[in-house]
Structure formats: structure tokens, C-alpha cells
Design a protein around this motif. Structure first.
Motif, PDB file in Angstrom:
ATOM      1  N   LEU A  74       0.835  -1.200   0.000  1.00  0.00           N
ATOM      2  CA  LEU A  74       0.000   0.000   0.000  1.00  0.00           C
ATOM      3  C   LEU A  74       0.874   1.255   0.000  1.00  0.00           C
ATOM      4  O   LEU A  74       0.620   2.198  -0.764  1.00  0.00           O
ATOM      5  CB  LEU A  74      -0.913  -0.013   1.232  1.00  0.00           C
ATOM      6  CG  LEU A  74      -1.748   1.248   1.483  1.00  0.00           C
ATOM      7  CD1 LEU A  74      -2.753   1.468   0.362  1.00  0.00           C
ATOM      8  CD2 LEU A  74      -2.456   1.152   2.837  1.00  0.00           C
ATOM      9  N   TYR A  75       1.899   1.265   0.834  1.00  0.00           N
ATOM     10  CA  TYR A  75       2.779   2.438   0.916  1.00  0.00           C
ATOM     11  C   TYR A  75       3.552   2.634  -0.386  1.00  0.00           C
ATOM     12  O   TYR A  75       3.743   3.763  -0.845  1.00  0.00           O
ATOM     13  CB  TYR A  75       3.728   2.273   2.094  1.00  0.00           C
ATOM     14  CG  TYR A  75       4.410   3.555   2.536  1.00  0.00           C
ATOM     15  CD1 TYR A  75       3.720   4.766   2.591  1.00  0.00           C
ATOM     16  CD2 TYR A  75       5.751   3.561   2.933  1.00  0.00           C
ATOM     17  CE1 TYR A  75       4.340   5.935   3.020  1.00  0.00           C
ATOM     18  CE2 TYR A  75       6.377   4.718   3.370  1.00  0.00           C
ATOM     19  CZ  TYR A  75       5.665   5.902   3.411  1.00  0.00           C
ATOM     20  OH  TYR A  75       6.286   7.061   3.836  1.00  0.00           O
ATOM     21  N   ASP A  76       3.995   1.530  -0.996  1.00  0.00           N
ATOM     22  CA  ASP A  76       4.664   1.630  -2.300  1.00  0.00           C
ATOM     23  C   ASP A  76       3.754   2.288  -3.327  1.00  0.00           C
ATOM     24  O   ASP A  76       4.187   3.155  -4.107  1.00  0.00           O
ATOM     25  CB  ASP A  76       5.078   0.240  -2.801  1.00  0.00           C
ATOM     26  CG  ASP A  76       6.272  -0.328  -2.060  1.00  0.00           C
ATOM     27  OD1 ASP A  76       7.241   0.413  -1.841  1.00  0.00           O
ATOM     28  OD2 ASP A  76       6.226  -1.515  -1.687  1.00  0.00           O
ATOM     29  N   GLU A  77       2.495   1.885  -3.341  1.00  0.00           N
ATOM     30  CA  GLU A  77       1.556   2.458  -4.312  1.00  0.00           C
ATOM     31  C   GLU A  77       1.314   3.942  -4.037  1.00  0.00           C
ATOM     32  O   GLU A  77       1.171   4.742  -4.966  1.00  0.00           O
ATOM     33  CB  GLU A  77       0.229   1.701  -4.299  1.00  0.00           C
ATOM     34  CG  GLU A  77       0.278   0.305  -4.892  1.00  0.00           C
ATOM     35  CD  GLU A  77       0.525   0.274  -6.406  1.00  0.00           C
ATOM     36  OE1 GLU A  77       0.797   1.336  -7.019  1.00  0.00           O
ATOM     37  OE2 GLU A  77       0.454  -0.832  -6.979  1.00  0.00           O
ATOM     38  N   VAL A  78       1.270   4.308  -2.769  1.00  0.00           N
ATOM     39  CA  VAL A  78       1.101   5.728  -2.427  1.00  0.00           C
ATOM     40  C   VAL A  78       2.290   6.534  -2.948  1.00  0.00           C
ATOM     41  O   VAL A  78       2.118   7.602  -3.555  1.00  0.00           O
ATOM     42  CB  VAL A  78       0.947   5.905  -0.899  1.00  0.00           C
ATOM     43  CG1 VAL A  78       1.094   7.374  -0.504  1.00  0.00           C
ATOM     44  CG2 VAL A  78      -0.408   5.377  -0.446  1.00  0.00           C
ATOM     45  N   LEU A  79       3.502   6.025  -2.731  1.00  0.00           N
ATOM     46  CA  LEU A  79       4.693   6.748  -3.194  1.00  0.00           C
ATOM     47  C   LEU A  79       4.751   6.810  -4.716  1.00  0.00           C
ATOM     48  O   LEU A  79       5.179   7.824  -5.288  1.00  0.00           O
ATOM     49  CB  LEU A  79       5.945   6.085  -2.629  1.00  0.00           C
ATOM     50  CG  LEU A  79       6.088   6.166  -1.095  1.00  0.00           C
ATOM     51  CD1 LEU A  79       7.306   5.389  -0.630  1.00  0.00           C
ATOM     52  CD2 LEU A  79       6.161   7.615  -0.636  1.00  0.00           C
ATOM     53  N   ARG A  80       4.305   5.771  -5.380  1.00  0.00           N
ATOM     54  CA  ARG A  80       4.251   5.804  -6.845  1.00  0.00           C
ATOM     55  C   ARG A  80       3.246   6.844  -7.327  1.00  0.00           C
ATOM     56  O   ARG A  80       3.481   7.537  -8.325  1.00  0.00           O
ATOM     57  CB  ARG A  80       3.888   4.414  -7.385  1.00  0.00           C
ATOM     58  CG  ARG A  80       4.984   3.373  -7.173  1.00  0.00           C
ATOM     59  CD  ARG A  80       4.602   2.008  -7.706  1.00  0.00           C
ATOM     60  NE  ARG A  80       5.658   1.031  -7.486  1.00  0.00           N
ATOM     61  CZ  ARG A  80       5.726  -0.162  -8.074  1.00  0.00           C
ATOM     62  NH1 ARG A  80       4.767  -0.532  -8.931  1.00  0.00           N
ATOM     63  NH2 ARG A  80       6.718  -0.980  -7.821  1.00  0.00           N
ATOM     64  N   ARG A  81       2.139   6.948  -6.606  1.00  0.00           N
ATOM     65  CA  ARG A  81       1.148   7.974  -6.951  1.00  0.00           C
ATOM     66  C   ARG A  81       1.726   9.371  -6.750  1.00  0.00           C
ATOM     67  O   ARG A  81       1.519  10.258  -7.586  1.00  0.00           O
ATOM     68  CB  ARG A  81      -0.104   7.778  -6.089  1.00  0.00           C
ATOM     69  CG  ARG A  81      -1.133   8.895  -6.190  1.00  0.00           C
ATOM     70  CD  ARG A  81      -1.670   9.083  -7.591  1.00  0.00           C
ATOM     71  NE  ARG A  81      -2.611  10.189  -7.645  1.00  0.00           N
ATOM     72  CZ  ARG A  81      -3.038  10.777  -8.767  1.00  0.00           C
ATOM     73  NH1 ARG A  81      -2.592  10.359  -9.938  1.00  0.00           N
ATOM     74  NH2 ARG A  81      -3.899  11.765  -8.710  1.00  0.00           N
ATOM     75  N   LEU A  82       2.478   9.584  -5.670  1.00  0.00           N
ATOM     76  CA  LEU A  82       3.114  10.880  -5.457  1.00  0.00           C
ATOM     77  C   LEU A  82       4.040  11.225  -6.618  1.00  0.00           C
ATOM     78  O   LEU A  82       4.081  12.371  -7.080  1.00  0.00           O
ATOM     79  CB  LEU A  82       3.918  10.874  -4.155  1.00  0.00           C
ATOM     80  CG  LEU A  82       3.166  10.700  -2.838  1.00  0.00           C
ATOM     81  CD1 LEU A  82       4.112  10.943  -1.668  1.00  0.00           C
ATOM     82  CD2 LEU A  82       1.966  11.604  -2.735  1.00  0.00           C
ATOM     83  N   SER A  83       4.776  10.228  -7.082  1.00  0.00           N
ATOM     84  CA  SER A  83       5.687  10.438  -8.208  1.00  0.00           C
ATOM     85  C   SER A  83       4.912  10.835  -9.465  1.00  0.00           C
ATOM     86  O   SER A  83       5.325  11.745 -10.203  1.00  0.00           O
ATOM     87  CB  SER A  83       6.510   9.173  -8.461  1.00  0.00           C
ATOM     88  OG  SER A  83       7.356   9.336  -9.582  1.00  0.00           O
ATOM     89  N   ARG A  84       3.792  10.179  -9.704  1.00  0.00           N
ATOM     90  CA  ARG A  84       2.999  10.495 -10.908  1.00  0.00           C
ATOM     91  C   ARG A  84       2.400  11.895 -10.849  1.00  0.00           C
ATOM     92  O   ARG A  84       2.082  12.476 -11.884  1.00  0.00           O
ATOM     93  CB  ARG A  84       1.887   9.452 -11.099  1.00  0.00           C
ATOM     94  CG  ARG A  84       2.393   8.070 -11.478  1.00  0.00           C
ATOM     95  CD  ARG A  84       1.281   7.171 -12.002  1.00  0.00           C
ATOM     96  NE  ARG A  84       0.251   6.891 -11.021  1.00  0.00           N
ATOM     97  CZ  ARG A  84       0.307   5.905 -10.122  1.00  0.00           C
ATOM     98  NH1 ARG A  84       1.387   5.122 -10.073  1.00  0.00           N
ATOM     99  NH2 ARG A  84      -0.684   5.689  -9.280  1.00  0.00           N
ATOM    100  N   THR A  85       2.224  12.424  -9.645  1.00  0.00           N
ATOM    101  CA  THR A  85       1.681  13.778  -9.521  1.00  0.00           C
ATOM    102  C   THR A  85       2.771  14.838  -9.566  1.00  0.00           C
ATOM    103  O   THR A  85       2.482  16.035  -9.429  1.00  0.00           O
ATOM    104  CB  THR A  85       0.881  13.934  -8.209  1.00  0.00           C
ATOM    105  OG1 THR A  85       1.743  13.712  -7.091  1.00  0.00           O
ATOM    106  CG2 THR A  85      -0.293  12.961  -8.177  1.00  0.00           C
TER     107      THR A  85
END
Length: 276
Positions: free
Chosen positions: A162-173
């Protein structure tokens, strides 16, 4: 006069209809308690753990749903699911209050009947930890006797947490999440990262600019807050009931559980408070 609900249209004949009990499979659930002793309190012990496993099943369902939504950039939908996970752990915390009504003398009456079974062998609990990022590979071993469970846990280790996906989302933004973090070995437990802390510090210094990331961060903190309370209540309950005896599964009991209190799921989100 005695009230008859059928006169207001309530269905009363279920010979050809699905009833409440049919839908929820109540008979199957209520027939799953099989005490191994004559001790009165063993029923409490069984039901408390069985209901906890049901809540954990829902927690996993919601964590997986939130993770999927974040991966699809549908963050607003994930927020509702993350809120629900925190509330689930609030319910799990309340369960310890009921179990603590059992005294040491009462537990002693059936403890030996448990054999080597222990809560740390819960595969659903292990899946929750793996799903949110605490990926301790040593904890695969208690499940090696069940190839189906081992396969399930290994599949989780191959997925971004879950945390990995959150950080990936931050990167995409557009936030500057390090590439090394985005490409890290997913099987390994998350380790504190100074550069990730800097990303969260940027978010927290300007919440209006990064509102989505800010809101997700606070939902994660909410969840870990309740999760920590659940662990603490576990420690307190065990100490109250068995003191410093070893656990039935061979762990060091209280000493083992206290070490678990030191585990941080989202360390940067807690340490960012000091940076502000």
C-alpha cells in the motif's frame, strides 16, 4: 394487542425464500466453536479470536481495494476505504476489552489444550502486515506447512505494498520520489528513507498545494495509529492474563510483543512532524 408484523407486509414464511440466516450462513458460523476443555472461558477465547479474524478479512479487503484505487489514480475512492480500515481496527481494539475480563486463573484452565497454536500464526494478520509494507520474510516459516497459504503470502510479497503504491502515486503527480525507492526490492520490508521524508515535508508545508497527498498521508497515519493501539492492547492483555510466561507458540511472550511495538509502518509520516 400483540403486534403482528405480517399485517404490515413483513415476510414470515421462508420455506421458499432466502432468509437472513441463509444469506449470512449463520448456522455454519455458529457451529464453528469447538472448545477442547470444559472451562467456561474457552468459548470467550475462541469467539474473540474468530471475530477478530473476520474483521481482519474485511481489513484486507479494504486495504486491497484502496491499493487498487491508488494504482489506478482513483485516490478519492481509496480514502473512504482507508477510513474504514482505521474503524475496523477500532473494533479490533474493543475486542481486547472483552477478553481482558478473563482472569489468569480462568485462562490456566484451558491454556494447555491450545497446544502450540498461537495468534502470531494468523496468516491474515501476516497478510495485513505484508500488504502495508512490514515484510518480514522470516514470518513465512509458520505457514510452510500449508502450500496454499505460502503461495498467497508469496504473491503478496511480489506486489507493491500500500505504501509503495502511495509513493508511486506521489511520483505520478510530480513529487520527487527517488527512483531507487520506486524500483526497490518489493520483498523487503520498508526502511526509513531520508529523501522520502523530504517529499512528505514538502507536502505538509503546503497542504493546499498537495491536498490529495496530504489527505492520503493523514489516512495512513490514522490507520497506523489504531494499528499501534491494537498492538499495545495485545501486549497489555497478554501481560494481564499470563504475565511473562512464554507464548503457546514458543515466542518470548511479552518480550516478543513489545518488540513488535517498535515496528513503524510509515516512518516518514511520523518523523515529518519533527521537521515542520
Amino acid at each position: 394487542m400483540t403486534y403482528d408484523p405480517s399485517k404490515d407486509g413483513a415476510q414470515m414464511d421462508f420455506r421458499q425464500r432466502m432468509s437472513y440466516g441463509d444469506y449470512l450462513q449463520i448456522d455454519q458460523i455458529l457451529s464453528a466453536q469447538h472448545p477442547l476443555s470444559v472451562a467456561h472461558d474457552e468459548m470467550l477465547f475462541i469467539i474473540q479470536h474468530q471475530t477478530s479474524e473476520l474483521w481482519m478479512k474485511l481489513a484486507l479487503y479494504e486495504v486491497n481495494g484502496a491499493r487498487q484505487m491508488i494504482a489506478q489514480d482513483r485516490t478519492s475512492e481509496a480514502l473512504k476505504m482507508l477510513s474504514r480500515v482505521a474503524r475496523i481496527f477500532e473494533q479490533l481494539n474493543s475486542a481486547w476489552d472483552v477478553l481482558r475480563t478473563m482472569t489468569p486463573s480462568e485462562y490456566t484452565q484451558f491454556r494447555d489444550d491450545l497446544g502450540q497454536s498461537s495468534g502470531f500464526q494468523s496468516w491474515q494478520y501476516r497478510l495485513i502486515e505484508y500488504a502495508v509494507g512490514n515484510r518480514n520474510l522470516a514470518m513465512l516459516k509458520p505457514h510452510e506447512h500449508r502450500p496454499d497459504l505460502l503461495e498467497l503470502l508469496e504473491a503478496e510479497l511480489a506486489r507493491p505494498s500500500l505504501y509503495d503504491e502511495v509513493l508511486r502515486r506521489l511520483s505520478r503527480t510530480g513529487l520527487n520520489v527517488p527512483e531507487a525507492v520506486l524500483q526497490r526490492d518489493l520483498r523487503q520490508a520498508w526502511q526509513f528513507d531520508e529523501d522520502v521524508l523530504k517529499v512528505w515535508a514538502e507536502v505538509y508545508r503546503d497542504p493546499s498545494k498537495y491536498w490529495e497527498a496530504y489527505e492520503v498521508a493523514e489516512k495512513l497515519v490514522d490507520f497506523e495509529d489504531y494499528f499501534r493501539r491494537w498492538r499495545f492492547n495485545h501486549v497489555t492483555t497478554v501481560e494481564r492474563v499470563i504475565g511473562f510466561k512464554r507464548g503457546t507458540g514458543g515466542t518470548a511472550g511479552i518480550t516478543y510483543l513489545r518488540r513488535m511495538l517498535e515496528v513503524e509502518l510509515f516512518p516518514e509520516l511520523w518523523r515529518v512532524r519533527t521537521e515542520l
